[in-house]
Motif scaffolding. Structure first.
Motif, PDB file in Angstrom:
ATOM      1  N   UNK A 256      46.504  -1.248 -68.844  1.00 60.82           N
ATOM      2  CA  UNK A 256      46.870  -0.547 -70.074  1.00 60.82           C
ATOM      3  C   UNK A 256      46.867  -1.538 -71.234  1.00 60.82           C
ATOM      4  N   UNK A 257      46.298  -1.138 -72.338  1.00 64.25           N
ATOM      5  CA  UNK A 257      46.381  -1.964 -73.539  1.00 64.25           C
ATOM      6  C   UNK A 257      47.528  -1.449 -74.405  1.00 64.25           C
ATOM      7  N   UNK A 258      48.635  -2.214 -74.480  1.00 59.53           N
ATOM      8  CA  UNK A 258      49.804  -1.717 -75.227  1.00 59.53           C
ATOM      9  C   UNK A 258      49.506  -1.458 -76.706  1.00 59.53           C
ATOM     10  N   UNK A 259      48.538  -2.185 -77.245  1.00 56.85           N
ATOM     11  CA  UNK A 259      48.212  -1.984 -78.662  1.00 56.85           C
ATOM     12  C   UNK A 259      47.602  -0.603 -78.908  1.00 56.85           C
ATOM     13  N   UNK A 260      47.137   0.016 -77.831  1.00 57.31           N
ATOM     14  CA  UNK A 260      46.527   1.342 -77.947  1.00 57.31           C
ATOM     15  C   UNK A 260      47.318   2.403 -77.185  1.00 57.31           C
ATOM     16  N   UNK A 261      48.599   2.067 -76.892  1.00 53.96           N
ATOM     17  CA  UNK A 261      49.394   2.988 -76.080  1.00 53.96           C
ATOM     18  C   UNK A 261      50.749   3.245 -76.704  1.00 53.96           C
ATOM     19  N   UNK A 262      51.350   4.372 -76.300  1.00 57.51           N
ATOM     20  CA  UNK A 262      52.719   4.680 -76.701  1.00 57.51           C
ATOM     21  C   UNK A 262      53.643   4.456 -75.523  1.00 57.51           C
ATOM     22  N   UNK A 263      54.896   4.098 -75.823  1.00 52.73           N
ATOM     23  CA  UNK A 263      55.879   3.886 -74.762  1.00 52.73           C
ATOM     24  C   UNK A 263      57.060   4.824 -74.960  1.00 52.73           C
ATOM     25  N   UNK A 273      54.166  -2.142 -78.254  1.00 57.58           N
ATOM     26  CA  UNK A 273      53.255  -1.012 -78.154  1.00 57.58           C
ATOM     27  C   UNK A 273      52.902  -0.482 -79.537  1.00 57.58           C
ATOM     28  N   UNK A 274      51.825   0.302 -79.607  1.00 64.03           N
ATOM     29  CA  UNK A 274      51.450   0.946 -80.862  1.00 64.03           C
ATOM     30  C   UNK A 274      52.593   1.826 -81.371  1.00 64.03           C
ATOM     31  N   UNK A 275      53.250   2.528 -80.443  1.00 59.33           N
ATOM     32  CA  UNK A 275      54.421   3.342 -80.771  1.00 59.33           C
ATOM     33  C   UNK A 275      55.396   3.155 -79.634  1.00 59.33           C
ATOM     34  N   UNK A 276      56.703   3.091 -79.939  1.00 59.39           N
ATOM     35  CA  UNK A 276      57.610   3.215 -78.801  1.00 59.39           C
ATOM     36  C   UNK A 276      58.831   4.015 -79.185  1.00 59.39           C
ATOM     37  N   UNK A 277      59.263   4.820 -78.253  1.00 64.00           N
ATOM     38  CA  UNK A 277      60.443   5.652 -78.435  1.00 64.00           C
ATOM     39  C   UNK A 277      61.400   5.287 -77.309  1.00 64.00           C
ATOM     40  N   UNK A 278      62.526   4.657 -77.704  1.00 65.34           N
ATOM     41  CA  UNK A 278      63.505   4.201 -76.713  1.00 65.34           C
ATOM     42  C   UNK A 278      64.748   5.083 -76.833  1.00 65.34           C
ATOM     43  N   UNK A 295      54.178  14.227 -79.709  1.00 66.47           N
ATOM     44  CA  UNK A 295      54.031  13.360 -80.865  1.00 66.47           C
ATOM     45  C   UNK A 295      52.931  12.328 -80.633  1.00 66.47           C
ATOM     46  N   UNK A 296      52.945  11.741 -79.458  1.00 71.15           N
ATOM     47  CA  UNK A 296      51.998  10.653 -79.192  1.00 71.15           C
ATOM     48  C   UNK A 296      50.576  11.144 -78.981  1.00 71.15           C
ATOM     49  N   UNK A 301      46.899   6.545 -82.940  1.00 73.40           N
ATOM     50  CA  UNK A 301      47.045   5.169 -82.464  1.00 73.40           C
ATOM     51  C   UNK A 301      47.236   5.077 -80.951  1.00 73.40           C
ATOM     52  N   UNK A 302      47.562   6.198 -80.299  1.00 73.25           N
ATOM     53  CA  UNK A 302      47.871   6.145 -78.865  1.00 73.25           C
ATOM     54  C   UNK A 302      46.782   6.812 -78.039  1.00 73.25           C
ATOM     55  N   UNK A 303      46.221   6.038 -77.125  1.00 76.03           N
ATOM     56  CA  UNK A 303      45.238   6.623 -76.205  1.00 76.03           C
ATOM     57  C   UNK A 303      45.866   6.958 -74.875  1.00 76.03           C
ATOM     58  N   UNK A 304      47.046   6.365 -74.622  1.00 78.34           N
ATOM     59  CA  UNK A 304      47.758   6.598 -73.380  1.00 78.34           C
ATOM     60  C   UNK A 304      49.244   6.585 -73.673  1.00 78.34           C
ATOM     61  N   UNK A 305      50.000   7.132 -72.729  1.00 78.65           N
ATOM     62  CA  UNK A 305      51.453   7.053 -72.821  1.00 78.65           C
ATOM     63  C   UNK A 305      51.966   6.363 -71.565  1.00 78.65           C
ATOM     64  N   UNK A 306      52.828   5.366 -71.756  1.00 77.87           N
ATOM     65  CA  UNK A 306      53.505   4.745 -70.630  1.00 77.87           C
ATOM     66  C   UNK A 306      54.933   5.271 -70.627  1.00 77.87           C
TER      67      UNK A 306
END
Ligand code: TXA
Ligand code: MG
Length: 329
Positions: A256-263, A273-278, A295-296, A301-306
């Protein structure tokens, strides 16, 4: 937004409720809030109204619906309740607990609700708008989650409009929901109580009340797949891939590329990450999970969600179930 009508959760305007009830009495579809997620409601005793739900959602015909009631005694002409079922209703209704019971002979429930099974799923939601609507309609309401089949369940009216705006005759908007994941579904038709779907009411809470653990359906429960038809399908999934991260494991063995993923999760991840929701608790994670997915997926900006894998206790068991199925390919 067309056909979205704002309504006060704690003091629902009777004129709006009447309007929504007349749509339902005429065989239309009304999306309404519950404490778990928004539902897409139809008159549960009218086959052609219930068929519209399947068409709107693109739902497989063999996945039965839950009937929603405004009081336990209204279920008496529909489902066969044991002492144990009545005790559970008294303890946990209104609330996020759905009971699967034998369908009463001669009940007027159309086969479209039960998908032809001899059982029926019933629940009394803990939401003033839902209860007022059921009461004003004078019928149990068949209501699945108000999303297109397979998508994340809607936790606000905007998500409903996004998925079903063209199909719902009216969407009642009472703001965000409390729980954010669907009700817990248990089967009471046999000797053991079976947990068909973990949900808003923790399994431990039910087990503590019953004085015995719930059983997860296994191969011996025949026909196994019929036990909870909904469980066979991929579900709750946004348009982009969901990957699971257990905080005990190193991140991104999976490329996973965090720069292209949401967390989304409870722990601040070790990389940015590109986006993160904690979220600050499992309960708020549950409340926000599906909205974060939506949302993601619409955030370029997000191609994947972790998604972080939570502990299995309390609402965590339901969170795990939804995350696992959103991540399934
Ligand atoms: O919180 C909830 O339960 C929400 C709100 C709107 O009330 N509703 C909901 O409905 O989640 P739906 O249709 O998305 O999920 C209903 C689940 C499915 O997994 C379905 O297979 C199961 O309940 N179900 C319904 N009737 C059943 C039956 N007779 N036997 C076994 N499972 C049943
Ligand atoms: Mg659903």
């Amino acid at each position: 937004m067309p056909n979205v009508v704002k309504i006060d959760k704690w003091n629902p305007d009777p004129a709006i409720i009447e309007r929504a009830a007349s749509v339902l009495k005429e065989g239309g579809l009304v999306a309404f809030p519950t404490e778990t997620v928004y539902g897409l409601g139809a008159d549960g005793l009218r086959a052609e109204a219930v068929r519209k739900i399947y068409a709107a959602k693109g739902r497989p015909q063999d996945n039965p619906l839950i009937l929603h009631f405004s009081a336990p005694q209204e279920t008496a002409r529909i489902a066969k309740s044991s002492r144990r079922a009545l005790d559970l209703m008294e303890e946990f209704w209104p609330g996020p607990l759905t009971l699967v019971l034998p369908l009463l002979d001669g009940s007027r429930v159309p086969k479209e609700v039960t998908a032809g099974l001899s059982t029926v799923a019933i629940r009394m939601p803990a939401h003033p708008v839902a209860l007022a609507l059921i009461e004003a309609t004078g019928r149990p309401l068949a209501a699945p989650s108000a999303n297109r089949s397979g998508r994340p369940s809607p936790t606000d009216a905007r998500a409903v409009a996004e998925d079903l705006g063209r199909f719902a005759d009216m969407i009642l908007d009472a703001g965000g929901v409390d729980i954010g994941l669907e009700s817990t579904v248990i089967d009471l038709t046999g000797e053991d109580v079976l947990l068909l779907r973990p949900g808003g009411l923790p399994a431990e809470t039910i087990a503590a009340f019953l004085g015995s653990p719930l059983r997860t359906p296994g191969a011996s429960d025949s026909p196994a797949s019929k036990r909870s038809p909904g469980v066979r399908y991929r579900h709750y999934a946004p348009d982009i891939d969901v990957l699971i991260w257990d905080k005990k494991d190193a991140l991104f063995m999976s490329g996973v590329d965090p720069a292209l993923s949401g967390f989304v999760g409870l722990t601040k991840p070790p990389v940015s990450f590109a986006r993160s929701i904690i979220f600050d608790s499992p309960e708020s994670y549950a409340r926000g999970l599906f909205a974060s997915f939506r949302e993601m997926e619409s955030d370029g900006a997000c191609r994947r969600i972790v998604a972080e894998w939570p502990e299995a206790e309390g609402i965590g068991l339901a969170l795990r179930d939804r995350i696992k199925r959103a991540a399934a390919r």
